[in-house]
Design a protein around this motif. Structure first.
Motif, short mmCIF file in Angstrom:
data_model
loop_
_atom_site.label_atom_id
_atom_site.label_comp_id
_atom_site.label_asym_id
_atom_site.label_seq_id
_atom_site.Cartn_x
_atom_site.Cartn_y
_atom_site.Cartn_z
N UNK A 70 0.84 -1.21 0.00
CA UNK A 70 0.00 0.00 0.00
C UNK A 70 0.87 1.25 0.00
N UNK A 71 1.90 1.24 0.84
CA UNK A 71 2.78 2.42 0.91
C UNK A 71 3.54 2.58 -0.40
N UNK A 72 3.96 1.46 -0.97
CA UNK A 72 4.65 1.52 -2.27
C UNK A 72 3.72 2.10 -3.33
N UNK A 73 2.47 1.63 -3.34
CA UNK A 73 1.52 2.09 -4.36
C UNK A 73 1.28 3.60 -4.25
N UNK A 143 16.18 7.02 14.75
CA UNK A 143 16.63 8.40 14.54
C UNK A 143 17.01 8.68 13.09
N UNK A 144 17.55 7.67 12.41
CA UNK A 144 18.16 7.94 11.11
C UNK A 144 17.33 7.49 9.91
N UNK A 145 16.14 6.96 10.17
CA UNK A 145 15.30 6.54 9.04
C UNK A 145 15.04 7.74 8.13
N UNK A 146 14.98 7.47 6.85
CA UNK A 146 14.68 8.53 5.89
C UNK A 146 15.89 9.31 5.39
N UNK A 147 17.04 9.15 6.08
CA UNK A 147 18.24 9.85 5.61
C UNK A 147 18.92 9.04 4.52
N UNK A 148 19.52 9.74 3.57
CA UNK A 148 20.23 9.06 2.48
C UNK A 148 21.74 9.17 2.67
N UNK A 149 22.43 8.06 2.45
CA UNK A 149 23.90 8.09 2.43
C UNK A 149 24.36 7.45 1.12
N UNK A 150 25.51 7.90 0.63
CA UNK A 150 26.03 7.31 -0.59
C UNK A 150 27.14 6.33 -0.21
N UNK A 155 22.96 5.07 -3.59
CA UNK A 155 22.27 5.80 -2.51
C UNK A 155 21.54 4.80 -1.63
N UNK A 156 21.75 4.95 -0.33
CA UNK A 156 21.11 4.01 0.60
C UNK A 156 20.31 4.76 1.65
N UNK A 157 19.18 4.16 2.00
CA UNK A 157 18.34 4.73 3.04
C UNK A 157 17.64 3.60 3.79
N UNK A 158 17.01 3.93 4.91
CA UNK A 158 16.24 2.93 5.66
C UNK A 158 14.89 3.52 6.04
N UNK A 159 13.91 2.65 6.06
CA UNK A 159 12.55 3.03 6.42
C UNK A 159 12.11 2.09 7.54
N UNK A 176 5.50 7.41 6.01
CA UNK A 176 4.95 7.94 4.77
C UNK A 176 5.79 9.10 4.26
N UNK A 177 6.24 9.96 5.20
CA UNK A 177 7.16 11.06 4.82
C UNK A 177 8.40 10.50 4.14
N UNK A 178 8.92 9.40 4.70
CA UNK A 178 10.12 8.79 4.12
C UNK A 178 9.85 8.27 2.70
N UNK A 179 8.67 7.72 2.50
CA UNK A 179 8.32 7.26 1.15
C UNK A 179 8.22 8.44 0.18
N UNK A 180 7.72 9.58 0.68
CA UNK A 180 7.63 10.76 -0.19
C UNK A 180 9.02 11.28 -0.55
#
Ligand code: URA
Ligand code: SF4
Length: 199
Positions: A70-73, A143-150, A155-159, A176-180
């Protein structure tokens, strides 16, 4: 669809189906290799199969998987269209316990080989186990979900893990913010993920 990648992944899957490298092989009904499009630019990585996944042989098909889909969609991502999904370990840990470090170590080679075939531009870790194994051993998911690191040009991130969101629904808006922000990142670095419907 990239035929070479498709063939390479199928061969790898066939090999993986016979794996007995760690003790998790003894309790499995199915090896849960991974699913999605072989030339995906975005790869999602979970922890390991649960009960439904073990029965069906596909990742994220239980309750957590339904929420994930659902979140992916909501951000136009779809396992049958533009992403790939796999797990750190391919066989179900008993009672859904965390996969042990030695089990992860035995299994990670399969994920590396999947990664080498698919060559995604963005990797999204689902939950703590994947994030600490893939991004950084001391990664703090809360704390770090949604942040991107290279890392190595990727590019890597965690949700937050969808199973955790089912337990703590108050965290759904943050996920949901992280998905956006993932959607925005995809629009800037990916070429095929969005808008390849008519190819
Ligand atoms: N949780 C995971 O981490 N992976 C699955 O495939 C299902 C649930
Ligand atoms: Fe092999 Fe991974 Fe299954 Fe262990 S969990 S038996 S390493 S496929």
């Amino acid at each position: 669809m990239d035929d070479d990648k498709h063939t390479d992944l199928e061969k790898l899957k066939e090999e993986c189906m016979n794996c007995t490298a760690c003790e998790l092989c003894s309790g499995r009904k199915n090896v849960v290799f991974g699913t999605g499009v072989p030339d995906a630019e975005v790869m999602f990585i979970g922890e390991g199969p649960g009960e439904q996944e073990d029965i069906k042989g596909e990742p994220f098909v239980g309750k957590a998987g339904i929420l994930l889909d659902k979140m992916l969609a909501a951000v136009d991502l779809d396992r049958n269209k533009n992403i790939y999904i796999a797990n750190i370990v391919k066989c179900r840990p008993p009672q859904n316990r965390d996969p042990k470090p030695e089990e992860q170590e035995h299994c990670i080679g399969w994920l590396r080989r999947q990664f080498a075939v698919i060559r995604p531009k963005i990797v999204v870790c689902l939950g703590r186990i994947a994030a600490t194994r893939i991004i950084r051993p001391d990664f703090r998911i809360s704390k770090e979900h949604g942040q991107f690191v290279s890392k190595g040009g990727v590019l890597m991130t965690a949700i937050l893990h969808p199973a955790a969101l089912l337990r703590y629904p108050e965290n759904k808006p943050a996920a949901f913010e992280d998905f956006l922000s993932l959607q925005e990142k995809i629009k800037t670095v990916c070429e095929r993920t969005y808008g390849n419907d008519d190819i």
